[in-house]
Design a protein around this motif. Structure first.
Motif, PDB file in Angstrom:
ATOM      1  N   MET A 111       0.837  -1.199   0.000  1.00 41.81           N
ATOM      2  CA  MET A 111       0.000   0.000   0.000  1.00 41.81           C
ATOM      3  C   MET A 111       0.874   1.252   0.000  1.00 41.81           C
ATOM      4  SD  MET A 111      -3.109  -0.610   2.683  1.00 41.81           S
ATOM      5  CE  MET A 111      -2.165  -1.141   4.074  1.00 41.81           C
ATOM      6  N   ASN A 112       0.408   2.261  -0.713  1.00 47.07           N
ATOM      7  CA  ASN A 112       1.041   3.573  -0.647  1.00 47.07           C
ATOM      8  C   ASN A 112       0.087   4.523   0.080  1.00 47.07           C
ATOM      9  OD1 ASN A 112       3.227   2.649  -2.166  1.00 47.07           O
ATOM     10  ND2 ASN A 112       2.152   3.074  -4.084  1.00 47.07           N
ATOM     11  N   LEU A 113       0.620   5.217   1.067  1.00 44.96           N
ATOM     12  CA  LEU A 113      -0.242   6.033   1.916  1.00 44.96           C
ATOM     13  C   LEU A 113       0.274   7.460   2.052  1.00 44.96           C
ATOM     14  CD1 LEU A 113      -0.523   3.397   4.773  1.00 44.96           C
ATOM     15  CD2 LEU A 113      -2.373   3.961   3.193  1.00 44.96           C
ATOM     16  N   THR A 114      -0.667   8.366   2.298  1.00 43.42           N
ATOM     17  CA  THR A 114      -0.307   9.739   2.673  1.00 43.42           C
ATOM     18  C   THR A 114      -0.598   9.894   4.164  1.00 43.42           C
ATOM     19  OG1 THR A 114      -0.924  10.504   0.478  1.00 43.42           O
ATOM     20  CG2 THR A 114      -0.751  12.187   2.201  1.00 43.42           C
ATOM     21  N   LEU A 115       0.382  10.357   4.897  1.00 40.27           N
ATOM     22  CA  LEU A 115       0.206  10.537   6.346  1.00 40.27           C
ATOM     23  C   LEU A 115       0.232  12.027   6.677  1.00 40.27           C
ATOM     24  CD1 LEU A 115       2.753   7.816   7.591  1.00 40.27           C
ATOM     25  CD2 LEU A 115       0.301   7.519   7.220  1.00 40.27           C
ATOM     26  N   LYS A 116      -0.761  12.453   7.443  1.00 37.18           N
ATOM     27  CA  LYS A 116      -0.752  13.828   7.968  1.00 37.18           C
ATOM     28  C   LYS A 116      -0.496  13.700   9.461  1.00 37.18           C
ATOM     29  CE  LYS A 116      -3.798  16.064   4.638  1.00 37.18           C
ATOM     30  NZ  LYS A 116      -5.122  16.632   4.399  1.00 37.18           N
ATOM     31  N   ILE A 117       0.695  14.106   9.886  1.00 36.94           N
ATOM     32  CA  ILE A 117       1.119  13.849  11.263  1.00 36.94           C
ATOM     33  C   ILE A 117       1.392  15.151  12.009  1.00 36.94           C
ATOM     34  CG2 ILE A 117       2.850  12.687  12.706  1.00 36.94           C
ATOM     35  CD1 ILE A 117       3.293  10.698  10.480  1.00 36.94           C
ATOM     36  N   TRP A 118       0.967  15.195  13.270  1.00 38.05           N
ATOM     37  CA  TRP A 118       1.238  16.356  14.119  1.00 38.05           C
ATOM     38  C   TRP A 118       2.706  16.341  14.528  1.00 38.05           C
ATOM     39  CZ3 TRP A 118      -1.115  20.754  15.377  1.00 38.05           C
ATOM     40  CH2 TRP A 118      -0.629  21.492  16.469  1.00 38.05           C
ATOM     41  N   ARG A 119       3.421  17.397  14.158  1.00 40.00           N
ATOM     42  CA  ARG A 119       4.826  17.535  14.557  1.00 40.00           C
ATOM     43  C   ARG A 119       4.951  18.703  15.526  1.00 40.00           C
ATOM     44  NH1 ARG A 119       8.647  14.464  11.790  1.00 40.00           N
ATOM     45  NH2 ARG A 119       9.596  14.693  13.857  1.00 40.00           N
ATOM     46  N   GLN A 120       5.625  18.455  16.632  1.00 40.60           N
ATOM     47  CA  GLN A 120       5.818  19.484  17.657  1.00 40.60           C
ATOM     48  C   GLN A 120       7.168  19.221  18.315  1.00 40.60           C
ATOM     49  OE1 GLN A 120       2.375  20.003  20.213  1.00 40.60           O
ATOM     50  NE2 GLN A 120       3.540  21.083  21.776  1.00 40.60           N
ATOM     51  N   LYS A 121       8.067  20.194  18.196  1.00 42.05           N
ATOM     52  CA  LYS A 121       9.446  19.973  18.660  1.00 42.05           C
ATOM     53  C   LYS A 121       9.557  19.793  20.172  1.00 42.05           C
ATOM     54  CE  LYS A 121      11.561  22.324  14.768  1.00 42.05           C
ATOM     55  NZ  LYS A 121      11.962  23.617  14.239  1.00 42.05           N
ATOM     56  N   GLY A 122       8.690  20.424  20.920  1.00 44.93           N
ATOM     57  CA  GLY A 122       8.731  20.332  22.377  1.00 44.93           C
ATOM     58  C   GLY A 122       7.476  20.896  22.991  1.00 44.93           C
ATOM     59  N   PRO A 123       7.357  20.857  24.330  1.00 45.32           N
ATOM     60  CA  PRO A 123       6.134  21.312  25.006  1.00 45.32           C
ATOM     61  C   PRO A 123       5.772  22.764  24.685  1.00 45.32           C
ATOM     62  CG  PRO A 123       7.578  20.172  26.560  1.00 45.32           C
ATOM     63  CD  PRO A 123       8.354  20.338  25.300  1.00 45.32           C
ATOM     64  N   GLN A 124       6.776  23.616  24.457  1.00 40.46           N
ATOM     65  CA  GLN A 124       6.510  25.036  24.217  1.00 40.46           C
ATOM     66  C   GLN A 124       6.284  25.359  22.738  1.00 40.46           C
ATOM     67  OE1 GLN A 124       6.006  26.604  26.970  1.00 40.46           O
ATOM     68  NE2 GLN A 124       6.849  24.896  28.164  1.00 40.46           N
ATOM     69  N   ASP A 125       6.634  24.413  21.870  1.00 43.60           N
ATOM     70  CA  ASP A 125       6.493  24.645  20.432  1.00 43.60           C
ATOM     71  C   ASP A 125       5.012  24.679  20.037  1.00 43.60           C
ATOM     72  OD1 ASP A 125       7.229  24.940  17.754  1.00 43.60           O
ATOM     73  OD2 ASP A 125       7.138  22.771  17.405  1.00 43.60           O
ATOM     74  N   LYS A 126       4.686  25.474  19.033  1.00 44.05           N
ATOM     75  CA  LYS A 126       3.292  25.615  18.607  1.00 44.05           C
ATOM     76  C   LYS A 126       2.771  24.344  17.925  1.00 44.05           C
ATOM     77  CE  LYS A 126       0.298  28.997  16.411  1.00 44.05           C
ATOM     78  NZ  LYS A 126       0.216  29.924  15.298  1.00 44.05           N
ATOM     79  N   GLY A 127       3.641  23.725  17.135  1.00 44.83           N
ATOM     80  CA  GLY A 127       3.264  22.485  16.455  1.00 44.83           C
ATOM     81  C   GLY A 127       2.438  22.712  15.206  1.00 44.83           C
ATOM     82  N   LYS A 128       2.485  21.725  14.271  1.00 46.06           N
ATOM     83  CA  LYS A 128       1.689  21.824  13.031  1.00 46.06           C
ATOM     84  C   LYS A 128       1.546  20.429  12.411  1.00 46.06           C
ATOM     85  CE  LYS A 128       5.786  22.814  10.303  1.00 46.06           C
ATOM     86  NZ  LYS A 128       6.517  23.680   9.412  1.00 46.06           N
TER      87      LYS A 128
END
Lengths: 248, 225
Positions: free
Chosen positions: A1-18
């Motif tokens: 299977m080929n998949l597209t993943l949309k994953i929450w990335r956040q460098k640390g507790p204070q980072d805003k994340g996206k």
């Protein structure tokens, strides 16, 4: 299977994340979800990128470490399983899968998909135990007769692995299924009666202090719980808490 | 007990207790209203009794008003607290996979019921209070003194179709609210075990039949006159 993943990335507790989009290829339908994540991380590492941080330990549905909110559901679309028990055959080739951390004010994000669930530990420490003298004179547990139904219900409640899927699934981020299970496993047994009043009051007080929301009985927690913990445990906790409050 | 009332479970209990009171009130309200279809004279006499009996007027009525206000205010307070318990929303959330629309949207069905209740109070309750306690007319009689006024007033209110439609929509939201609220109230006070499984079925029947009955009464008076 080929998949597209949309994953929450956040460098640390204070980072805003996206949310960040990734492509993974040649995923076997026999893989577990975590193995698919391992493949993604290998791809990222080989390209010199930062692997996605996610919780995992036993990978057999016992430890309660793995989490992840997959396509809008805690532990993904399957029922009665943790994320490590979720298989890729639940998805189709070409799918886009959204992966987020368990969201709750009481579960702050540490990094990427890893959240701090130590609020559950503090609730347990507030009363989720019985005091037994273990100096070598401990009585055999089987010496106390226990009704079979009560023993079964206590065992069912005790199967809660404290993964936090109940909190993640609840629209109010309520921890009442977890606390209800922990209160019930002792409330149903004679060994738990001695400290019953203090237990439920202290555990509920700690739960409120941690900033979990109020249960509105939607039942989402029961459906998403990998161990099938029943809403009856919340009702039992409510009864226990009421009678404990009357006793003072 | 102050610790109990300020706790998350205590608030669930008080929400459920006010809900029980309101559900019993709705049932008696329906029982009286259906008399307007079955026997206008009995409806008039019952309405006059309820409207002038001191125990109902000065005992139950204030409790009812407190119950209504408490249920709405606490409902909105808990909604705000619950929203704050999740600072960042999910990018993708599949609520329909694990819970009913009714259970997830109690605040919306409750909000629409509040709007309906305000209209209902403006239609019936405030004019009634004005007649009895401001104008001082406790007789319950029509202007010409020929019989009681309650049935005439009810029928007159349901003449415009827009009001009938508004009431029907209000009762649909009441039904949606009760479809989750009835069993939820019992769960909140700890009544969920093998002995009360039948309550869920009874609750669904209550949630559908009582609002449907109110809709029937509104339609009956509109089309019958």
């Amino acid at each position: 299977m080929n998949l597209t993943l949309k994953i929450w990335r956040q460098k640390g507790p204070q980072d805003k994340g996206k949310m960040v989009e990734y492509k993974v290829t040649d995923i076997s339908e026999h893989m577990s979800f975590l193995e698919m994540m391992d493949v993604l991380n290998e791809q990222l590492t080989n390209k010199g990128g930062e692997p996605v941080a996610f919780d995992h330990d036993c990978r057999e549905g016992i430890c309660g470490m793995c989490s992840m909110y997959i396509n809008g559901e805690a532990h993904g679309p399957d029922r009665g399983v943790t994320t490590c028990q979720l298989h890729m055959r639940m998805f189709k080739d070409g799918d886009t899968i959204t992966i987020e951390p368990f969201r709750a004010k009481a579960f702050p994000v540490i990094k990427d998909l890893v959240v701090d669930r130590s609020s559950f530990d503090r609730i347990q420490q507030a009363g989720g135990f019985i005091s037994v003298n273990t100096s070598g004179n401990t009585q055999d547990a089987n010496a106390i007769p226990i009704d079979k139904h009560a023993a079964d219900e206590a065992m069912d409640a005790a199967t809660c692995i404290g993964c936090g899927a109940c909190v993640a699934s609840c629209k109010n981020s309520s921890a009442m299924l977890f606390v209800g299970a922990k209160v019930s496993q002792y409330a149903l047994l004679p060994q738990g009666q001695i400290e019953a009043t203090d237990r439920v009051k202290n555990m509920v007080a700690q739960m409120d202090l941690e900033g979990f929301g109020n249960c509105t009985n939607t039942g989402a927690c029961e459906v998403e719980c990998p161990k099938g913990i029943s809403l009856e445990n919340i009702a039992r906790m409510n009864r226990e808490f009421f009678s404990a409050s009357i006793k003072g | 007990m102050s610790g109990f009332l300020n706790s998350s479970i205590g608030r669930k209990y008080t929400m459920a207790l006010s809900a029980f009171f309101l559900m019993i009130f709705i049932l008696q309200h329906f029982a009286i209203n259906i008399l307007s279809v079955l026997s206008p004279d009995t409806f008039n006499e019952t309405s006059h009794f309820m409207g002038t009996n001191p125990l109902v007027q000065y005992g139950l009525q204030p409790v009812l008003l407190f119950g209504v206000v408490y249920h709405f205010v606490m409902g909105f307070v808990l909604e705000i607290k619950n929203k704050n318990a999740r600072a960042i929303k999910y990018a993708k959330n599949n609520g329909a996979a694990n819970s009913t629309w009714m259970s997830r949207n109690m605040i919306w069905s409750g909000g629409f019921i509040l709007v309906f209740l305000i209209i209902h109070f403006l239609d019936f309750w405030f004019p009634e209070i004005n007649t009895k306690y401001i104008q001082g007319d406790m007789s319950g009689l029509l202007a010409d003194g020929e019989g009681y006024r309650y049935y005439e007033e009810l029928v007159h209110k349901f003449e415009p179709i827009w009001r009938v439609a508004l009431y029907c929509i209000g009762f649909v939201f009441l039904s949606l609210h009760l479809l989750h609220g009835f069993s939820s109230a019992f769960q909140s006070v700890g009544a969920n075990n093998k002995y009360v499984k039948g309550l869920k079925g009874f609750g669904k029947a209550y949630a559908v039949l009582i609002p449907l009955g109110f809709i029937f009464i509104a339609l009956f008076h509109h089309f019958n006159h």
